[in-house]
Design a protein around this motif. Structure first.
Motif, PDB file in Angstrom:
ATOM      1  N   MET A  50      -2.881   4.536  -2.653  1.00 10.12           N
ATOM      2  CA  MET A  50      -3.884   3.846  -3.466  1.00 10.12           C
ATOM      3  C   MET A  50      -3.988   2.378  -3.066  1.00 10.12           C
ATOM      4  O   MET A  50      -5.094   1.825  -2.954  1.00 10.12           O
ATOM      5  CB  MET A  50      -3.513   3.956  -4.951  1.00 10.12           C
ATOM      6  N   ARG A  51      -2.843   1.728  -2.865  1.00  5.80           N
ATOM      7  CA  ARG A  51      -2.868   0.330  -2.432  1.00  5.80           C
ATOM      8  C   ARG A  51      -3.627   0.203  -1.106  1.00  5.80           C
ATOM      9  O   ARG A  51      -4.460  -0.690  -0.949  1.00  5.80           O
ATOM     10  CB  ARG A  51      -1.442  -0.188  -2.239  1.00  5.80           C
ATOM     11  N   ALA A  52      -3.328   1.087  -0.170  1.00  3.97           N
ATOM     12  CA  ALA A  52      -3.952   0.984   1.146  1.00  3.97           C
ATOM     13  C   ALA A  52      -5.459   1.171   1.070  1.00  3.97           C
ATOM     14  O   ALA A  52      -6.222   0.492   1.767  1.00  3.97           O
ATOM     15  CB  ALA A  52      -3.342   2.021   2.092  1.00  3.97           C
ATOM     16  N   GLU A  53      -5.909   2.080   0.215  1.00  4.03           N
ATOM     17  CA  GLU A  53      -7.339   2.358   0.138  1.00  4.03           C
ATOM     18  C   GLU A  53      -8.108   1.253  -0.577  1.00  4.03           C
ATOM     19  O   GLU A  53      -9.210   0.890  -0.157  1.00  4.03           O
ATOM     20  CB  GLU A  53      -7.573   3.699  -0.575  1.00  4.03           C
ATOM     21  N   PHE A  54      -7.520   0.703  -1.654  1.00  6.03           N
ATOM     22  CA  PHE A  54      -8.317  -0.167  -2.509  1.00  6.03           C
ATOM     23  C   PHE A  54      -7.673  -1.525  -2.811  1.00  6.03           C
ATOM     24  O   PHE A  54      -8.341  -2.395  -3.367  1.00  6.03           O
ATOM     25  CB  PHE A  54      -8.616   0.552  -3.832  1.00  6.03           C
ATOM     26  N   GLN A  55      -6.404  -1.707  -2.453  1.00  2.00           N
ATOM     27  CA  GLN A  55      -5.744  -2.989  -2.649  1.00  2.00           C
ATOM     28  C   GLN A  55      -4.907  -3.309  -1.414  1.00  2.00           C
ATOM     29  O   GLN A  55      -3.682  -3.470  -1.489  1.00  2.00           O
ATOM     30  CB  GLN A  55      -4.849  -2.944  -3.901  1.00  2.00           C
ATOM     31  N   PRO A  56      -5.552  -3.391  -0.230  1.00  2.00           N
ATOM     32  CA  PRO A  56      -4.787  -3.522   1.021  1.00  2.00           C
ATOM     33  C   PRO A  56      -3.917  -4.777   1.069  1.00  2.00           C
ATOM     34  O   PRO A  56      -2.895  -4.785   1.762  1.00  2.00           O
ATOM     35  CB  PRO A  56      -5.871  -3.540   2.098  1.00  2.00           C
ATOM     36  N   ARG A  57      -4.282  -5.842   0.335  1.00  2.00           N
ATOM     37  CA  ARG A  57      -3.472  -7.062   0.376  1.00  2.00           C
ATOM     38  C   ARG A  57      -2.111  -6.847  -0.279  1.00  2.00           C
ATOM     39  O   ARG A  57      -1.141  -7.542   0.048  1.00  2.00           O
ATOM     40  CB  ARG A  57      -4.210  -8.200  -0.323  1.00  2.00           C
ATOM     41  N   ARG A  58      -2.033  -5.917  -1.218  1.00  2.00           N
ATOM     42  CA  ARG A  58      -0.757  -5.643  -1.884  1.00  2.00           C
ATOM     43  C   ARG A  58       0.049  -4.579  -1.150  1.00  2.00           C
ATOM     44  O   ARG A  58       1.211  -4.341  -1.476  1.00  2.00           O
ATOM     45  CB  ARG A  58      -1.002  -5.171  -3.321  1.00  2.00           C
ATOM     46  N   PHE A  59      -0.580  -3.923  -0.168  1.00  2.00           N
ATOM     47  CA  PHE A  59       0.079  -2.787   0.474  1.00  2.00           C
ATOM     48  C   PHE A  59       1.378  -3.214   1.153  1.00  2.00           C
ATOM     49  O   PHE A  59       2.435  -2.598   0.957  1.00  2.00           O
ATOM     50  CB  PHE A  59      -0.857  -2.135   1.492  1.00  2.00           C
ATOM     51  N   GLY A  60       1.324  -4.294   1.984  1.00  2.00           N
ATOM     52  CA  GLY A  60       2.515  -4.707   2.717  1.00  2.00           C
ATOM     53  C   GLY A  60       3.653  -5.103   1.806  1.00  2.00           C
ATOM     54  O   GLY A  60       4.818  -4.770   2.045  1.00  2.00           O
ATOM     55  N   THR A  61       3.335  -5.803   0.710  1.00  2.00           N
ATOM     56  CA  THR A  61       4.367  -6.218  -0.240  1.00  2.00           C
ATOM     57  C   THR A  61       5.024  -5.017  -0.889  1.00  2.00           C
ATOM     58  O   THR A  61       6.257  -4.922  -0.977  1.00  2.00           O
ATOM     59  CB  THR A  61       3.746  -7.123  -1.322  1.00  2.00           C
ATOM     60  N   ASP A  62       4.200  -4.076  -1.347  1.00  2.00           N
ATOM     61  CA  ASP A  62       4.761  -2.883  -2.001  1.00  2.00           C
ATOM     62  C   ASP A  62       5.542  -2.026  -1.023  1.00  2.00           C
ATOM     63  O   ASP A  62       6.538  -1.399  -1.387  1.00  2.00           O
ATOM     64  CB  ASP A  62       3.634  -2.060  -2.630  1.00  2.00           C
ATOM     65  N   LEU A  63       5.080  -1.992   0.217  1.00  2.00           N
ATOM     66  CA  LEU A  63       5.767  -1.165   1.213  1.00  2.00           C
ATOM     67  C   LEU A  63       7.215  -1.609   1.372  1.00  2.00           C
ATOM     68  O   LEU A  63       8.111  -0.796   1.589  1.00  2.00           O
ATOM     69  CB  LEU A  63       5.023  -1.258   2.549  1.00  2.00           C
ATOM     70  N   LYS A  64       7.457  -2.912   1.244  1.00  2.00           N
ATOM     71  CA  LYS A  64       8.818  -3.433   1.408  1.00  2.00           C
ATOM     72  C   LYS A  64       9.649  -3.276   0.142  1.00  2.00           C
ATOM     73  O   LYS A  64      10.875  -3.205   0.198  1.00  2.00           O
ATOM     74  CB  LYS A  64       8.748  -4.904   1.802  1.00  2.00           C
ATOM     75  N   SER A  65       8.990  -3.223  -1.015  1.00  2.00           N
ATOM     76  CA  SER A  65       9.744  -3.201  -2.264  1.00  2.00           C
ATOM     77  C   SER A  65      10.001  -1.805  -2.809  1.00  2.00           C
ATOM     78  O   SER A  65      10.944  -1.595  -3.560  1.00  2.00           O
ATOM     79  CB  SER A  65       9.001  -4.021  -3.331  1.00  2.00           C
ATOM     80  N   TYR A  66       9.158  -0.813  -2.454  1.00  2.00           N
ATOM     81  CA  TYR A  66       9.332   0.537  -2.997  1.00  2.00           C
ATOM     82  C   TYR A  66      10.298   1.327  -2.137  1.00  2.00           C
ATOM     83  O   TYR A  66       9.970   1.719  -1.014  1.00  2.00           O
ATOM     84  CB  TYR A  66       7.998   1.275  -3.031  1.00  2.00           C
ATOM     85  N   HIS A  67      11.476   1.563  -2.639  1.00  2.00           N
ATOM     86  CA  HIS A  67      12.422   2.461  -1.965  1.00  2.00           C
ATOM     87  C   HIS A  67      12.440   2.236  -0.450  1.00  2.00           C
ATOM     88  O   HIS A  67      11.974   3.067   0.321  1.00  2.00           O
ATOM     89  CB  HIS A  67      12.063   3.931  -2.253  1.00  2.00           C
TER      90      HIS A  67
END
Length: 1002
Positions: free
Chosen positions: A700-717
């Motif tokens: 969902m982040r990648a499709e519609f909130q790409p700016r948050r994708f990299g941050t979440d990718l590092k923080s989620y598991h």
């Protein structure tokens, strides 16, 4: 091939030819043929064994060549004109009946000649028919009479059916005359138009539902010879989610009963299987649509044989146990079959309890209850049981019409206790427990009497079990092995209580009807004693290695969950699924729900009429949704989610909200998923997501909130293996969608797609930069070509498609949209899709009425490379908020794969993005080059609206007034500049080429 294998090639060929021209054969004889040719016998034996079943059923020390290998060898001989010569060679070494039959089938000689087979079909013994089926099956299409194989199978099936009905008719059936008459009246009113309804026989366990159903079918069969399609939902693999498989099973049964008229039906079944044999993750699944060609062929067969069609549905409670929506979907499948021409039909169903309470409108009149026998029927049953007539009234009062109680009471009085019925509780109905104890009191052996109560909790008896478990529990001392065996032998005489266990012949097991009545009463009366029995039984069965014993041990451990203090045992899947529905129903609710969840089925929570607390229900939702996601059962999921959201307001930061969000995302309800994600973002929460929720959230982040994708990718598991998670997902949105593109751009991140597979991000980079050292483009085109398999329209269109259009068929978003359509009760989008395909087929020179010859119009549109265009046009015209988000993602992907990079900065080494992309440029240029550009453009617009291009153009001019006005001002810069402007204003790609051309040619 190694040098050693080359040396053995000729000897192996001789051994294989011997095997192919034999029935079950002695492998030594086959190897003797090879030994004469200077072979390494050990190697030849090993290679021959790999082509054979070396332990076939009912053949001692003989081998049987597998059917594909046999047909390959025989076909090779035929192609080399060696078949007759090799048959003569094989016959030199002696033959048996099977081998003679095979040779006769290949040579068209008696009894396997056409005349002999046709005569056997009419009046031959069943044994001969079976021999003929085996021989023709082995010979395959090389047999001159191969076309008679389905006729032979049908003849056997029909004889078996007639014999079953004759046996059912010969068995005396007690009472139920009003019910039988009501059923026959219903069967006299066949259904020719939807909605399909049924006569529903409803009752508890062991009251005679199936017997009444069988009797009604036999009575209808007499003199009519109907085609009977029977679906018993305790059959393994019968899943209403798979409408293709369901239809194929119906076609199989129809072919078995249709004789010569079924010619071609087997091929239609195979064709249906081929067309749906696609990877669900690379293309929309079409297994939830009936195979149209197969259904129409079935309708033709029914018309040609002119026999009534009766559909019999049994154990409907098992179907409902799989999901609240499944009974309704069964009747929707019947509706579709009727629309396909399979009519008229009659439907009769049977099940326990309220199995059809989710679709009460599908029951004719009212459910037909089967419970107690009336006095006349009960009297007839007592006559059959040889009860003295002067005791009849006493037993009728005791049992109050309950068939099982009548049988128990009759056992007592016919055993020499004639005065018992008169002196016991006259005028009152007695309990089954009272009757059971009365039966026990008539057993002479005191030790046997003491064993039976704990034995009933166990459900099984054997001499060893008596010695180790039952005797100590019953406080019987000095029970030797000989005494235990004597007691086991006595137990065999209690036919009213026990029967042989087919899974373990050394055991006796209690009859299910007795357990269903008595075991609940035992647990209610003595819960602590029952717990002691279950603990001892669990320990004893756990010591045995057999799979059934492990299941029995688990069953008894789960019975302990009746006690509040009991802990849930460790449960492995293989053992859990061996606990059958009858055993499962005996367990306490908490244990039943555990087994249902492990088996991937709906638990008892959230079902109609269930009264568990809301708190307990909500806590179960994550596990329930996980099972539903694994099955892809979107309709069932929506039913469950609807009940959850109605029950209470959800905390968007809760695990329940995470589960709902994952379900909405995978099922295509993207607007609801995004609403829940935004709600979570607005809540200050530091709880990490579960592994199941992490991947969809990143998507969902990648499709519609790409700016948050990299941050979440590092923080989620951070320890999660994203490639593994993406590969295990139910669709390809992570592997090939926006997430794959963004992951590919992060330093240190490896591509999510496995090496050698289609890699969307890598393919797009290769297209934009012109460099394809890793073969991404070749891989993509190869994957696209495989996507065309089995669809006649795609096969015809493939040669005319450009590379970008071919690659567009691999869009990862089609499966999500397919899920959305499957879960939607609104048929508007489905009807729109059918119309678009028919109009598009004419536009690209495909046969008219295209939707009539494919199983799934959306799958075919996707294969033609028009998924993004369909999604954009559909959401523009029908304003579906979920499809709008899917269409936006799909169009961004399509543009990128056609040269217009739309995922952040273009990769290094590429030129500026091509806007419009290659596909749209080609369509614009084709329209501009036509003899009448404006007329051609209106026709192109007309593809996307049933109202025609002229009216759609007027609608677009109104709704896109400002955008089109600005586009008019760009016409001096050329058509591509106009198209680029329309794209920047998010005009659907389907409309861009015709609107661009109409700017210049009005």
């Amino acid at each position: 091939m190694t040098g050693q294998n080359v040396q053995n090639r000729v000897p192996l060929r001789a051994a294989k030819r011997y095997a192919a021209l034999s029935g079950a054969f002695d492998p030594k004889e086959a190897l003797r043929r090879a030994a004469r040719l200077d072979a390494d016998i050990a190697i030849v034996a090993s290679l021959l064994a790999s082509a054979c079943d070396t332990d076939p059923h009912n053949y001692d020390d003989r081998w049987l060549m597998r059917l594909p290998e046999r047909r390959f060898e025989l076909r090779a001989l035929q192609e080399k004109n060696l078949l007759e010569k090799m048959i003569r060679w094989r016959r030199r070494f002696g033959t048996d009946q099977e081998t003679d039959d095979l040779h006769a089938a290949l040579r068209d000689q008696p009894p396997l000649c056409r005349a002999g087979i046709e005569q056997a079909i009419d009046d031959g013994p069943r044994e001969l028919l079976e021999r003929m089926v085996v021989a023709l099956d082995w010979a395959g299409d090389l047999a001159p009479s191969a076309d008679l194989l389905p006729v032979l199978r049908s003849a056997i099936a029909m004889r078996d059916q007639r014999q079953r009905f004759a046996e059912a008719d010969a068995r005396p059936f007690v009472g139920r005359q009003p019910e039988r008459e009501q059923i026959q009246r219903w069967l006299e009113r066949p259904i020719s138009v939807p909605p399909v309804r049924c006569m529903y026989i409803q009752g508890g366990p062991s009251v005679g539902k199936s017997s009444l159903l069988a009797k009604a079918v036999a009575e209808f069969h007499a003199g009519r010879q109907p085609i009977i399609l029977r679906f018993d939902f305790d059959w393994a693999g019968l899943d209403i989610q798979d409408k293709v498989g369901f239809t194929m099973e119906a076609a199989r049964q129809l072919a078995q009963q249709s004789g010569r008229a079924a010619t071609g039906l087997t091929e239609a079944r195979l064709d249906a299987a081929r067309r749906t044999d696609t990877d669900i993750k690379s293309a929309p699944s079409n297994r939830d649509n009936i195979p149209v060609d197969l259904a129409r062929r079935m309708a033709e067969v029914l018309i040609s044989i002119d026999r009534p069609l009766l559909v019999v549905l049994d154990t409907m409670e098992i179907l409902r146990a799989k999901g609240e929506t499944h009974p309704r979907r069964l009747f929707e499948w019947l509706d579709e079959m009727v629309r396909a021409g399979i009519r008229p039909l009659r439907v009769i169903a049977a099940g326990r309890g309220q199995a059809l309470d989710g679709c009460p409108d599908r029951i004719a009149e009212a459910p037909l209850p089967v419970d107690r026998l009336d006095d006349d029927a009960a009297g007839m049953l007592l006559d059959r049981l040889n009860v003295p007539r002067h005791l009849r009234q006493d037993l009728l009062r005791l049992a109050n019409g309950n068939p099982l109680k009548l049988k128990l009471a009759s056992e007592i009085v016919t055993g020499g206790e004639a005065e018992w019925a008169r002196g016991r509780r006259r005028g009152k109905e007695v309990s089954a427990t009272y009757l059971y104890r009365s039966m026990l009191s008539r057993i002479d052996d005191p030790d046997l009497r003491r064993l039976l109560n704990p034995g009933l909790v166990l459900g099984r008896f054997s001499a060893e079990l008596i010695t180790d478990v039952l005797a100590p529990l019953s406080k019987l001392r000095g029970i030797t092995k000989a005494r235990a065996q004597a007691l086991a032998n006595e137990l065999e005489g209690l036919h009213w209580l026990l029967e042989k266990d087919p899974a373990a012949p050394e055991f006796l097991k209690s009859r299910p009807e007795m357990r269903s009545l008595l075991v609940p009463l035992l647990y209610s009366a003595a819960p602590k004693a029952c717990a002691r029995i279950n603990r001892a039984a669990a320990e004893w069965f756990a010591k045995h290695d057999a799979s059934w014993a492990r299941a029995e041990a688990l069953f008894h451990r789960l019975q302990l969950l009746r006690l509040p203090s009991s802990e849930v045992p460790i449960i492995d899947w293989e053992t859990a699924v061996r606990i059958d529905p009858v055993m499962r129903d005996e367990l306490p609710p908490r244990a039943r729900d555990l087994l249902l969840n492990i088996g991937g089925e709906r638990s008892g929570l959230w079902r109609a009429g269930e009264n568990t607390s809301i708190t307990a229900k909500v806590s179960s939702i994550v596990g329930e949704l996980k099972n539903i996601l694994q099955r892809g059962d979107w309709l069932e999921g929506l039913d469950l989610v609807g009940k959850v959201t109605q029950a209470e307001a959800l905390d968007p930061a809760s695990e329940t909200a995470d589960g709902l969000r994952v379900f909405f995302w995978r099922s295509g309800h993207w607007s609801k998923a995004m609403t829940l994600l935004k709600g979570r973002d607005q809540t200050a929460v530091d709880r990490l997501l579960s592994p199941e929720a992490t991947l969809p959230t990143l998507e969902m982040r990648a499709e519609f909130q790409p700016r948050r994708f990299g941050t979440d990718l590092k923080s989620y598991h951070p320890a999660l293996n994203l490639r593994k998670l993406a590969g295990a997902a139910a669709d390809n949105v992570a592997l090939h969608g926006a997430m794959a593109f963004l992951t590919d751009q992060i330093d240190g991140m490896s591509p999510l797609a496995s090496r050698g597979d289609f890699n969307a991000a890598g393919t797009a980079v290769a297209l934009c930069t012109g460099h394809d050292e890793r073969g991404h483009l070749r891989s993509a085109l190869a994957a696209a070509h495989s996507r065309f398999r089995g669809d006649p329209l795609l096969e015809q269109a493939r040669s005319h498609m450009t590379d970008p259009a071919m690659i567009a068929a691999l869009t990862p978003y089609a499966t999500v949209a397919r899920n959305l359509l499957s879960a939607s009760s609104d048929m508007l989008l489905t009807r729109y899709t059918v119309g678009v395909l028919d109009r598009l087929a004419l536009h690209v020179n495909l046969p008219s009425g295209a939707s009539a010859i494919v199983s799934d119009p959306l799958s075919t549109l996707t294969g033609l490379g028009f998924f993004a265009e369909w999604a954009g046009a559909a959401c523009f015209l029908h304003r579906n908020p979920d499809l709008r988000l899917i269409a936006r993602a799909a169009e961004r992907w399509r543009r990128t794969m056609a040269g217009d990079w739309s995922y952040g900065p273009a990769p290094n080494g590429s030129s500026s993005p091509m806007r419009p992309d290659r596909t749209l440029r080609q369509r614009i240029d084709d329209l501009m080059a036509s003899s009448h550009p404006a007329k051609a453009s209106l026709a192109a617009l007309g593809i996307w609206s049933q109202d025609g291009g002229q009216r759609l153009h007027a609608t677009l001019r109104w709704r896109l007034c400002r955008t089109l006005k600005n586009a008019d001002a760009l016409w001096p810069e050329g058509p591509h500049a106009v198209a680029a402007h329309l794209i920047s204003r998010q005009v659907p790609a389907a409309f861009v080429p015709p609107l661009t051309v109409l700017t210049f040619h009005r």
